[in-house]
Design a protein around this motif. Structure first.
Motif, PDB file in Angstrom:
ATOM      1  N   SER A   1       7.225 -21.739   9.373  1.00 32.62           N
ATOM      2  CA  SER A   1       5.788 -21.868   9.095  1.00 32.62           C
ATOM      3  C   SER A   1       4.973 -20.983  10.023  1.00 32.62           C
ATOM      4  CB  SER A   1       5.360 -23.322   9.249  1.00 32.62           C
ATOM      5  OG  SER A   1       6.039 -24.130   8.336  1.00 32.62           O
ATOM      6  N   ILE A   2       5.345 -20.930  11.294  1.00 33.33           N
ATOM      7  CA  ILE A   2       4.643 -20.055  12.238  1.00 33.33           C
ATOM      8  C   ILE A   2       4.785 -18.603  11.808  1.00 33.33           C
ATOM      9  CG2 ILE A   2       4.684 -19.174  14.615  1.00 33.33           C
ATOM     10  CD1 ILE A   2       5.379 -22.053  15.486  1.00 33.33           C
ATOM     11  N   HIS A   3       5.996 -18.227  11.406  1.00 33.78           N
ATOM     12  CA  HIS A   3       6.216 -16.839  11.009  1.00 33.78           C
ATOM     13  C   HIS A   3       5.452 -16.488   9.732  1.00 33.78           C
ATOM     14  CE1 HIS A   3       8.403 -13.410   9.222  1.00 33.78           C
ATOM     15  NE2 HIS A   3       8.159 -12.964  10.426  1.00 33.78           N
ATOM     16  N   ILE A   4       5.408 -17.382   8.792  1.00 31.79           N
ATOM     17  CA  ILE A   4       4.639 -17.124   7.572  1.00 31.79           C
ATOM     18  C   ILE A   4       3.157 -16.967   7.911  1.00 31.79           C
ATOM     19  CG2 ILE A   4       3.893 -18.167   5.389  1.00 31.79           C
ATOM     20  CD1 ILE A   4       6.738 -19.324   5.153  1.00 31.79           C
ATOM     21  N   GLY A   5       2.664 -17.755   8.853  1.00 34.05           N
ATOM     22  CA  GLY A   5       1.279 -17.609   9.297  1.00 34.05           C
ATOM     23  C   GLY A   5       1.024 -16.279   9.983  1.00 34.05           C
ATOM     24  N   LEU A   6       2.008 -15.788  10.742  1.00 25.49           N
ATOM     25  CA  LEU A   6       1.881 -14.476  11.386  1.00 25.49           C
ATOM     26  C   LEU A   6       1.818 -13.351  10.360  1.00 25.49           C
ATOM     27  CD1 LEU A   6       4.345 -14.620  14.411  1.00 25.49           C
ATOM     28  CD2 LEU A   6       1.873 -14.413  14.503  1.00 25.49           C
ATOM     29  N   CYS A   7       2.437 -13.546   9.226  1.00 26.29           N
ATOM     30  CA  CYS A   7       2.519 -12.503   8.212  1.00 26.29           C
ATOM     31  C   CYS A   7       1.261 -12.404   7.345  1.00 26.29           C
ATOM     32  CB  CYS A   7       3.736 -12.734   7.319  1.00 26.29           C
ATOM     33  SG  CYS A   7       5.297 -12.488   8.180  1.00 26.29           S
ATOM     34  N   VAL A   8       0.295 -13.271   7.536  1.00 21.76           N
ATOM     35  CA  VAL A   8      -0.913 -13.255   6.706  1.00 21.76           C
ATOM     36  C   VAL A   8      -1.647 -11.921   6.819  1.00 21.76           C
ATOM     37  CG1 VAL A   8      -3.213 -14.271   6.470  1.00 21.76           C
ATOM     38  CG2 VAL A   8      -1.226 -15.733   6.571  1.00 21.76           C
ATOM     39  N   SER A   9      -1.835 -11.423   8.034  1.00 24.57           N
ATOM     40  CA  SER A   9      -2.548 -10.143   8.179  1.00 24.57           C
ATOM     41  C   SER A   9      -1.743  -8.993   7.576  1.00 24.57           C
ATOM     42  CB  SER A   9      -2.875  -9.866   9.636  1.00 24.57           C
ATOM     43  OG  SER A   9      -1.693  -9.696  10.383  1.00 24.57           O
ATOM     44  N   ASP A  10      -0.403  -9.097   7.608  1.00 18.53           N
ATOM     45  CA  ASP A  10       0.424  -8.088   6.945  1.00 18.53           C
ATOM     46  C   ASP A  10       0.211  -8.120   5.439  1.00 18.53           C
ATOM     47  OD1 ASP A  10       1.465  -7.450   9.421  1.00 18.53           O
ATOM     48  OD2 ASP A  10       3.294  -8.629   9.136  1.00 18.53           O
ATOM     49  N   PHE A  11       0.079  -9.311   4.880  1.00 14.94           N
ATOM     50  CA  PHE A  11      -0.137  -9.430   3.442  1.00 14.94           C
ATOM     51  C   PHE A  11      -1.520  -8.924   3.035  1.00 14.94           C
ATOM     52  CE2 PHE A  11       3.041 -13.100   3.606  1.00 14.94           C
ATOM     53  CZ  PHE A  11       4.092 -12.257   3.322  1.00 14.94           C
ATOM     54  N   ILE A  12      -2.518  -9.114   3.898  1.00 19.11           N
ATOM     55  CA  ILE A  12      -3.856  -8.581   3.620  1.00 19.11           C
ATOM     56  C   ILE A  12      -3.808  -7.060   3.587  1.00 19.11           C
ATOM     57  CG2 ILE A  12      -6.198  -8.351   4.547  1.00 19.11           C
ATOM     58  CD1 ILE A  12      -5.876 -11.224   5.636  1.00 19.11           C
ATOM     59  N   THR A  13      -3.122  -6.468   4.564  1.00 26.03           N
ATOM     60  CA  THR A  13      -2.972  -5.015   4.595  1.00 26.03           C
ATOM     61  C   THR A  13      -2.147  -4.539   3.402  1.00 26.03           C
ATOM     62  OG1 THR A  13      -3.043  -5.111   7.006  1.00 26.03           O
ATOM     63  CG2 THR A  13      -2.218  -3.081   6.023  1.00 26.03           C
ATOM     64  N   LEU A  14      -1.094  -5.271   3.061  1.00 26.69           N
ATOM     65  CA  LEU A  14      -0.240  -4.917   1.931  1.00 26.69           C
ATOM     66  C   LEU A  14      -1.036  -4.883   0.631  1.00 26.69           C
ATOM     67  CD1 LEU A  14       2.789  -4.511   1.055  1.00 26.69           C
ATOM     68  CD2 LEU A  14       2.774  -6.953   0.574  1.00 26.69           C
ATOM     69  N   LYS A  15      -1.914  -5.842   0.450  1.00 21.22           N
ATOM     70  CA  LYS A  15      -2.753  -5.879  -0.754  1.00 21.22           C
ATOM     71  C   LYS A  15      -3.618  -4.623  -0.864  1.00 21.22           C
ATOM     72  CE  LYS A  15      -6.828  -8.235  -2.239  1.00 21.22           C
ATOM     73  NZ  LYS A  15      -7.764  -7.374  -1.623  1.00 21.22           N
ATOM     74  N   ASN A  16      -4.162  -4.175   0.255  1.00 15.78           N
ATOM     75  CA  ASN A  16      -4.998  -2.976   0.245  1.00 15.78           C
ATOM     76  C   ASN A  16      -4.188  -1.701   0.028  1.00 15.78           C
ATOM     77  OD1 ASN A  16      -7.621  -4.089   0.693  1.00 15.78           O
ATOM     78  ND2 ASN A  16      -6.961  -4.565   2.761  1.00 15.78           N
ATOM     79  N   ILE A  17      -2.989  -1.635   0.575  1.00 12.88           N
ATOM     80  CA  ILE A  17      -2.159  -0.433   0.484  1.00 12.88           C
ATOM     81  C   ILE A  17      -1.553  -0.284  -0.912  1.00 12.88           C
ATOM     82  CG2 ILE A  17      -0.092   0.704   1.400  1.00 12.88           C
ATOM     83  CD1 ILE A  17      -2.486   0.778   3.255  1.00 12.88           C
ATOM     84  N   LEU A  18      -1.252  -1.379  -1.573  1.00 15.20           N
ATOM     85  CA  LEU A  18      -0.632  -1.299  -2.898  1.00 15.20           C
ATOM     86  C   LEU A  18      -1.545  -0.647  -3.933  1.00 15.20           C
ATOM     87  CD1 LEU A  18       1.273  -4.682  -3.175  1.00 15.20           C
ATOM     88  CD2 LEU A  18       2.245  -2.386  -3.009  1.00 15.20           C
ATOM     89  N   GLN A  19      -2.846  -0.638  -3.688  1.00 14.27           N
ATOM     90  CA  GLN A  19      -3.793  -0.078  -4.648  1.00 14.27           C
ATOM     91  C   GLN A  19      -3.940   1.435  -4.529  1.00 14.27           C
ATOM     92  OE1 GLN A  19      -7.275  -2.290  -3.652  1.00 14.27           O
ATOM     93  NE2 GLN A  19      -6.532  -4.174  -4.577  1.00 14.27           N
TER      94      GLN A  19
END
Length: 183
Positions: free
Chosen positions: A140-158
């Motif tokens: 759960s801690i690691h998934i929470g750490l990955c939130v900012s990575d997922f935000i960046t990933l969403k922007n990069i995929l476009q």
């Protein structure tokens, strides 16, 4: 190369919003995972005799996460220039790329910690079922750490597939190669 788009990650989602989303994601992932895993795994007795190892895991999960971001970058791009600096409370160390890298390499480096650490923690969870509660908290801690990575990933995929990514103090610049044809 020409700048196709400049994304200010901190402007789109400030540090307080990222911290709130990370904590909320940690909490929701634990609330979701623990009951599901308790149905399957927790037939055995749970032990709490390795609390010191658990705290070491909590302390070292963030540096390991950051290190796993760097491993693919050093593997795919020789002579990589990076800058490490203090960023915020949620991510104390910011690793920024000075040289542009391809979109594919950047996406691979962005998702590597999630894939590897999540796989390792889930493997440990099913191997050492008597410590499933510890591994569920770490996951759960690691998934929470990955939130900012997922935000960046969403922007990069476009962005276009042949683009390059460069990080600076303001955020991320997406660069594309230009072939100017003069008439």
């Amino acid at each position: 190369m020409q700048c196709w788009k400049s994304i200010n990650i901190n402007k789109h989602s400030d540090n307080q919003k990222k911290l709130f989303l990370s904590l909320l994601t940690m909490l929701l992932s634990f609330i979701t995972l623990y009951p599901l895993l308790s149905l399957k795994i927790m037939e055995n007795t749970l032990y709490d005799d390795n609390l010191l190892l658990f705290f070491c895991g909590v302390i070292f999960i963030y540096p390991l996460h950051k290190l796993l971001h760097l491993v693919p970058l050093f593997f795919f791009k020789r002579g990589l220039n990076i800058k490490m600096e203090y960023d915020s409370l949620i991510h104390p160390v910011a690793i920024k790329l000075i040289d542009p890298v391809s979109k594919r390499t950047f996406l691979f480096a962005l998702t590597t910690p999630f894939v590897i650490l999540t796989s390792v923690i889930i493997g440990c969870l099913f191997t050492f079922t008597e410590y499933a509660h510890y591994f569920t908290i770490l996951l759960s801690i690691h998934i929470g750490l990955c939130v900012s990575d997922f935000i960046t990933l969403k922007n990069i995929l476009q962005c276009p597939s042949n683009s390059f990514i460069e990080e600076n103090d303001e955020g991320i610049k997406i660069l594309i190669e230009t072939n100017w044809q003069y008439l």
